[in-house]
Design a protein around this motif. Structure first.
Motif, PDB file in Angstrom:
ATOM      1  N   GLU A 160       0.882  -1.165   0.000  1.00 13.70           N
ATOM      2  CA  GLU A 160       0.000   0.000   0.000  1.00 13.70           C
ATOM      3  C   GLU A 160       0.918   1.211   0.000  1.00 13.70           C
ATOM      4  O   GLU A 160       1.488   1.564   1.029  1.00 13.70           O
ATOM      5  CB  GLU A 160      -0.919  -0.015   1.212  1.00 13.70           C
ATOM      6  N   GLY A 161       1.079   1.833  -1.167  1.00  9.03           N
ATOM      7  CA  GLY A 161       2.125   2.820  -1.302  1.00  9.03           C
ATOM      8  C   GLY A 161       3.460   2.125  -1.087  1.00  9.03           C
ATOM      9  O   GLY A 161       3.746   1.094  -1.673  1.00  9.03           O
ATOM     10  N   ARG A 162       4.287   2.691  -0.186  1.00  9.82           N
ATOM     11  CA  ARG A 162       5.582   2.087   0.115  1.00  9.82           C
ATOM     12  C   ARG A 162       5.531   1.142   1.312  1.00  9.82           C
ATOM     13  O   ARG A 162       6.548   0.556   1.671  1.00  9.82           O
ATOM     14  CB  ARG A 162       6.631   3.177   0.354  1.00  9.82           C
ATOM     15  N   ARG A 163       4.395   1.000   1.929  1.00  2.64           N
ATOM     16  CA  ARG A 163       4.274   0.065   3.047  1.00  2.64           C
ATOM     17  C   ARG A 163       4.100  -1.352   2.493  1.00  2.64           C
ATOM     18  O   ARG A 163       3.430  -1.567   1.487  1.00  2.64           O
ATOM     19  CB  ARG A 163       3.085   0.442   3.930  1.00  2.64           C
ATOM     20  N   ALA A 164       4.728  -2.305   3.175  1.00  2.00           N
ATOM     21  CA  ALA A 164       4.758  -3.676   2.650  1.00  2.00           C
ATOM     22  C   ALA A 164       4.476  -4.688   3.742  1.00  2.00           C
ATOM     23  O   ALA A 164       4.831  -4.496   4.910  1.00  2.00           O
ATOM     24  CB  ALA A 164       6.123  -3.957   2.022  1.00  2.00           C
ATOM     25  N   TRP A 165       3.827  -5.782   3.332  1.00  2.00           N
ATOM     26  CA  TRP A 165       3.555  -6.919   4.200  1.00  2.00           C
ATOM     27  C   TRP A 165       3.800  -8.196   3.400  1.00  2.00           C
ATOM     28  O   TRP A 165       3.567  -8.232   2.184  1.00  2.00           O
ATOM     29  CB  TRP A 165       2.103  -6.945   4.668  1.00  2.00           C
ATOM     30  N   THR A 166       4.216  -9.259   4.053  1.00  2.00           N
ATOM     31  CA  THR A 166       4.170 -10.587   3.456  1.00  2.00           C
ATOM     32  C   THR A 166       2.859 -11.252   3.845  1.00  2.00           C
ATOM     33  O   THR A 166       2.193 -10.833   4.800  1.00  2.00           O
ATOM     34  CB  THR A 166       5.356 -11.447   3.902  1.00  2.00           C
ATOM     35  N   LEU A 167       2.479 -12.289   3.095  1.00  2.00           N
ATOM     36  CA  LEU A 167       1.224 -12.992   3.339  1.00  2.00           C
ATOM     37  C   LEU A 167       1.493 -14.462   3.645  1.00  2.00           C
ATOM     38  O   LEU A 167       2.316 -15.104   2.987  1.00  2.00           O
ATOM     39  CB  LEU A 167       0.311 -12.913   2.109  1.00  2.00           C
TER      40      LEU A 167
END
Length: 263
Positions: A243-250
């Motif tokens: 989301e924009g430059r924010r990141a998560w792994t799933l």
């Protein structure tokens, strides 16, 4: 804007299907996904992986596909019978087990074994390939591959993009040559670069999301995110969401924040 990304698949259909389920659980069936290349080689199901990706594209899924260096090697073997790439300093053939070309052809019904290699000036080339009761030369095997690989798969490889931009994100297989404008980057670097790219701490103008250099899992470096978690070597394929430059792994538990690694 929310966008998902999946790194190097390397012929592992079960891992791809798991990653797609994780993305759908988080973002629904129409979640936009960028695939970072290296769909083929090493794993057992390269043909089925391409079938799955083409089917999703043809069903109208908002999926984007970048080209990987292994995809180019496969493409060039089909088109020209070429099994070497100048960016492989060791001179290894695409049929060397380290690269996995034979496993890709095996997924199209050409399961065989490279029996011998010729070495000329440090360049390794196929001497013969055992296919059932036949022993094929490299050119003969290229002809058999062109008959076995569907036109839809060859067209897919031919049409792969070198990169994809989405807001503050740039998706590319290997990376960028630092200091070179995007429109002047070479295809070889976009598909193969390591060295100075991996060492660079520069702000590239985008958060660059890439694969190519296998790790034990995704890593955020602040200016780039490497999503090649080593699926080609038996590790899980880990999708990510941005989301924009924010990141998560799933994973099956949902999202885990992917934060820049300590310097």
């Amino acid at each position: 804007m929310i966008v998902y990304a999946i790194g190097d698949i390397h012929g592992h259909l079960e891992q791809l299907d798991r990653a797609l389920r994780l993305v759908e659980a988080d973002g629904g069936p129409d979640a936009p996904i960028v695939f970072l290349g290296d769909y083929t080689d090493r794993g057992p199901d390269s043909a089925a992986v391409l079938d799955r990706l083409i089917a999703g594209r043809d069903a109208g899924r908002p999926w984007r596909f970048c080209k990987g260096n292994h995809d180019r090697m496969f493409q060039r073997f089909l088109a020209f019978g070429r099994e070497n790439d100048a960016r492989i300093s060791s001179g290894k053939s695409w049929f060397n087990r380290a690269l996995g070309g034979a496993r890709t052809l095996g997924s199209y019904g050409l399961a065989g074994e490279a029996l011998a290699f010729l070495h000329n000036g440090g360049i390794e080339t196929l001497a013969s390939y055992e296919l059932g009761d036949e022993r094929l030369s490299g050119p003969e095997l290229a002809c058999a591959a062109r008959r076995a690989v569907p036109v839809a798969h060859r067209d897919f490889l031919d049409e792969l993009a070198l990169y994809h931009r989405e807001g503050d994100l740039l998706f590319v297989h290997a990376g960028l040559r630092p200091g070179v404008p995007l429109d002047r980057q070479s295809e070889d670097d976009l598909l193969w670069i390591r060295g100075e790219w991996l060492d660079s701490t520069a702000d590239h103008g985008w958060l660059v999301v890439h694969g190519h250099t296998a790790l034990d899992g995704p890593v955020h470096y602040g200016n780039r995110v490497n999503l090649d978690g080593g699926a080609g070597y038996g590790n899980p394929l880990v999708p990510a969401v941005f989301e924009g430059r924010r990141a998560w792994t799933l994973d099956e538990g949902g999202r885990t924040p992917l934060e820049p690694a300590p310097a």
